[in-house]
Scaffold this motif. Structure first.
Motif, PDB file in Angstrom:
ATOM      1  N   ALA A 256       0.845  -1.207   0.000  1.00 41.13           N
ATOM      2  CA  ALA A 256       0.000   0.000   0.000  1.00 41.13           C
ATOM      3  C   ALA A 256       0.878   1.253   0.000  1.00 41.13           C
ATOM      4  CB  ALA A 256      -0.922  -0.017   1.213  1.00 41.13           C
ATOM      5  N   ASP A 257       1.948   1.275   0.811  1.00 41.41           N
ATOM      6  CA  ASP A 257       2.853   2.437   0.853  1.00 41.41           C
ATOM      7  C   ASP A 257       3.535   2.638  -0.497  1.00 41.41           C
ATOM      8  OD1 ASP A 257       2.188   3.109   3.399  1.00 41.41           O
ATOM      9  OD2 ASP A 257       3.865   2.019   4.326  1.00 41.41           O
ATOM     10  N   TRP A 258       3.931   1.539  -1.119  1.00 38.41           N
ATOM     11  CA  TRP A 258       4.566   1.619  -2.442  1.00 38.41           C
ATOM     12  C   TRP A 258       3.609   2.235  -3.459  1.00 38.41           C
ATOM     13  CZ3 TRP A 258       8.979   1.425  -5.018  1.00 38.41           C
ATOM     14  CH2 TRP A 258       8.917   1.303  -6.414  1.00 38.41           C
ATOM     15  N   VAL A 259       2.387   1.703  -3.499  1.00 41.51           N
ATOM     16  CA  VAL A 259       1.402   2.166  -4.491  1.00 41.51           C
ATOM     17  C   VAL A 259       1.085   3.635  -4.254  1.00 41.51           C
ATOM     18  CG1 VAL A 259      -1.003   1.887  -5.268  1.00 41.51           C
ATOM     19  CG2 VAL A 259       0.442  -0.128  -4.910  1.00 41.51           C
ATOM     20  N   ARG A 260       0.979   4.062  -2.970  1.00 37.05           N
ATOM     21  CA  ARG A 260       0.703   5.468  -2.657  1.00 37.05           C
ATOM     22  C   ARG A 260       1.833   6.367  -3.189  1.00 37.05           C
ATOM     23  NH1 ARG A 260      -1.347   4.481   2.067  1.00 37.05           N
ATOM     24  NH2 ARG A 260       0.662   4.455   3.120  1.00 37.05           N
ATOM     25  N   THR A 261       3.059   5.865  -3.181  1.00 33.31           N
ATOM     26  CA  THR A 261       4.209   6.680  -3.576  1.00 33.31           C
ATOM     27  C   THR A 261       4.483   6.615  -5.078  1.00 33.31           C
ATOM     28  OG1 THR A 261       5.143   6.013  -1.450  1.00 33.31           O
ATOM     29  CG2 THR A 261       6.611   7.196  -2.930  1.00 33.31           C
ATOM     30  N   TYR A 262       4.435   5.418  -5.642  1.00 35.19           N
ATOM     31  CA  TYR A 262       4.865   5.241  -7.038  1.00 35.19           C
ATOM     32  C   TYR A 262       3.771   4.731  -7.966  1.00 35.19           C
ATOM     33  CZ  TYR A 262       9.585   5.812  -5.159  1.00 35.19           C
ATOM     34  OH  TYR A 262      10.699   6.302  -4.553  1.00 35.19           O
ATOM     35  N   GLY A 263       2.586   4.514  -7.430  1.00 35.21           N
ATOM     36  CA  GLY A 263       1.509   3.980  -8.255  1.00 35.21           C
ATOM     37  C   GLY A 263       1.663   2.480  -8.459  1.00 35.21           C
ATOM     38  N   ASN A 264       1.036   1.994  -9.512  1.00 34.00           N
ATOM     39  CA  ASN A 264       0.975   0.532  -9.704  1.00 34.00           C
ATOM     40  C   ASN A 264       2.192  -0.053 -10.403  1.00 34.00           C
ATOM     41  OD1 ASN A 264      -1.246  -0.574  -8.421  1.00 34.00           O
ATOM     42  ND2 ASN A 264      -2.614   0.478  -9.856  1.00 34.00           N
ATOM     43  N   LYS A 265       3.129   0.841 -10.843  1.00 35.29           N
ATOM     44  CA  LYS A 265       4.310   0.304 -11.525  1.00 35.29           C
ATOM     45  C   LYS A 265       5.215  -0.427 -10.536  1.00 35.29           C
ATOM     46  CE  LYS A 265       4.707   3.209 -15.530  1.00 35.29           C
ATOM     47  NZ  LYS A 265       5.406   4.283 -16.210  1.00 35.29           N
TER      48      LYS A 265
ATOM     49  N   ILE B  68       9.243  -1.886  -9.664  1.00 32.36           N
ATOM     50  CA  ILE B  68      10.575  -1.259  -9.760  1.00 32.36           C
ATOM     51  C   ILE B  68      11.150  -1.423 -11.172  1.00 32.36           C
ATOM     52  CG2 ILE B  68      12.971  -1.414  -8.944  1.00 32.36           C
ATOM     53  CD1 ILE B  68      11.784  -2.083  -6.138  1.00 32.36           C
ATOM     54  N   HIS B  69      10.992  -2.601 -11.740  1.00 29.01           N
ATOM     55  CA  HIS B  69      11.581  -2.829 -13.076  1.00 29.01           C
ATOM     56  C   HIS B  69      10.808  -2.104 -14.182  1.00 29.01           C
ATOM     57  CE1 HIS B  69       8.545  -5.989 -12.587  1.00 29.01           C
ATOM     58  NE2 HIS B  69       8.427  -5.964 -13.889  1.00 29.01           N
ATOM     59  N   GLU B  70       9.655  -1.498 -13.812  1.00 29.55           N
ATOM     60  CA  GLU B  70       8.876  -0.762 -14.823  1.00 29.55           C
ATOM     61  C   GLU B  70       9.086   0.755 -14.702  1.00 29.55           C
ATOM     62  OE1 GLU B  70       5.109  -3.866 -15.130  1.00 29.55           O
ATOM     63  OE2 GLU B  70       5.094  -2.278 -13.608  1.00 29.55           O
ATOM     64  N   LEU B  71       9.899   1.185 -13.735  1.00 31.12           N
ATOM     65  CA  LEU B  71      10.091   2.635 -13.537  1.00 31.12           C
ATOM     66  C   LEU B  71      11.003   3.220 -14.622  1.00 31.12           C
ATOM     67  CD1 LEU B  71      10.544   2.784  -9.649  1.00 31.12           C
ATOM     68  CD2 LEU B  71       8.512   3.379 -10.967  1.00 31.12           C
TER      69      LEU B  71
END
Ligand code: G3P
Length: 223
Positions: free
Chosen positions: A209-218, A220-223
């Protein structure tokens, strides 16, 4: 530390060999009674999945001569690397002694006492399998028995390993390992329980949830 699967269920074996680092598969006639397929057909399927991992198959005869014949039939079909499981009574001890002279791999099973383990070690068993839950059911202190077997083998510099078996919960598995068992054979469901509880699930969900709040649904390998 060696981790084996105590099942003959092909799907379970596939799943857990893929997910976990599994050293081998152990079976007995009771486990086979709930599996599907003819005896050799089932083990050929299992062997195909586990490849060069260990396969432990139990003899069913009650006298040593027939145990040897069963071991010969098993290995003729499935290879000499199969571990022949033999229950530790007097006929079993004689069978294990002969099998070791014939260069078989041997697992001494149905072990409830240090005396059985000691005798199995003297005839060269590769593993002894003490039954944790079944000992508990008889008010035997399973942890103490397994710890005493380990101590005895250590004192004797015995090459025989302790393969603890008969588990109904994760604590029994850990209790065996903390007193020194070299290996445990465990049903797949108990392995899953080791890494599944509300705390673990909650932590994984919160991190996600914290990840999605910060970076969305992507990812790490899709950034
Ligand atoms: O390998 C067989 C041993 O694990 C016995 O298990 O569940 O029948 O006590 P259980």
């Amino acid at each position: 530390m060696e981790l084996l699967l105590d099942t003959a269920n092909v799907e379970e074996i596939k799943k857990y060999c893929d997910l976990y680092e599994i050293k081998g598969v152990t079976t007995n006639p009771t486990i086979l009674s709930s599996a599907k397929g003819g005896f050799f057909e089932l083990f050929w399927s299992i062997k195909k999945i586990i490849q060069d991992r260990q396969l432990h198959i139990q003899v069913t005869a009650v006298n040593w001569e027939d145990m040897i014949k069963e071991a010969e039939a098993i290995t003729a079909s499935l290879g000499k690397d199969v571990y022949i499981k033999v229950p530790v009574d007097e006929q079993g001890i004689k069978a294990m002694k002969e099998l070791k002279h014939m260069q078989y791999h041997v697992t001494a099973t149905a072990v409830y006492t240090i005396q059985q383990a000691m005798l199995a070690s003297t005839v060269g068993a590769d593993y002894v399998a003490p039954y944790f839950n079944r000992m508990n059911n008889l008010n035997i202190d399973s942890k103490k028995v397994i710890g005493d077997i380990v101590t005895l083998f250590d004192k004797d510099n015995s090459p025989t390993k302790v393969l603890a078996a008969s588990f109904k919960n994760t604590q029994q598995v850990l209790d065996s390992l903390t007193v020194g068992a070299h290996a445990v054979t465990v049903p797949g469901a108990i392995l899953s329980q080791m890494v599944s509880n509300s705390l673990i699930d909650g932590a994984v969900e919160a991190f996600r949830a914290d990840w999605v709040r910060t970076y969305g649904n992507k990812m790490i390998h899709e950034l």
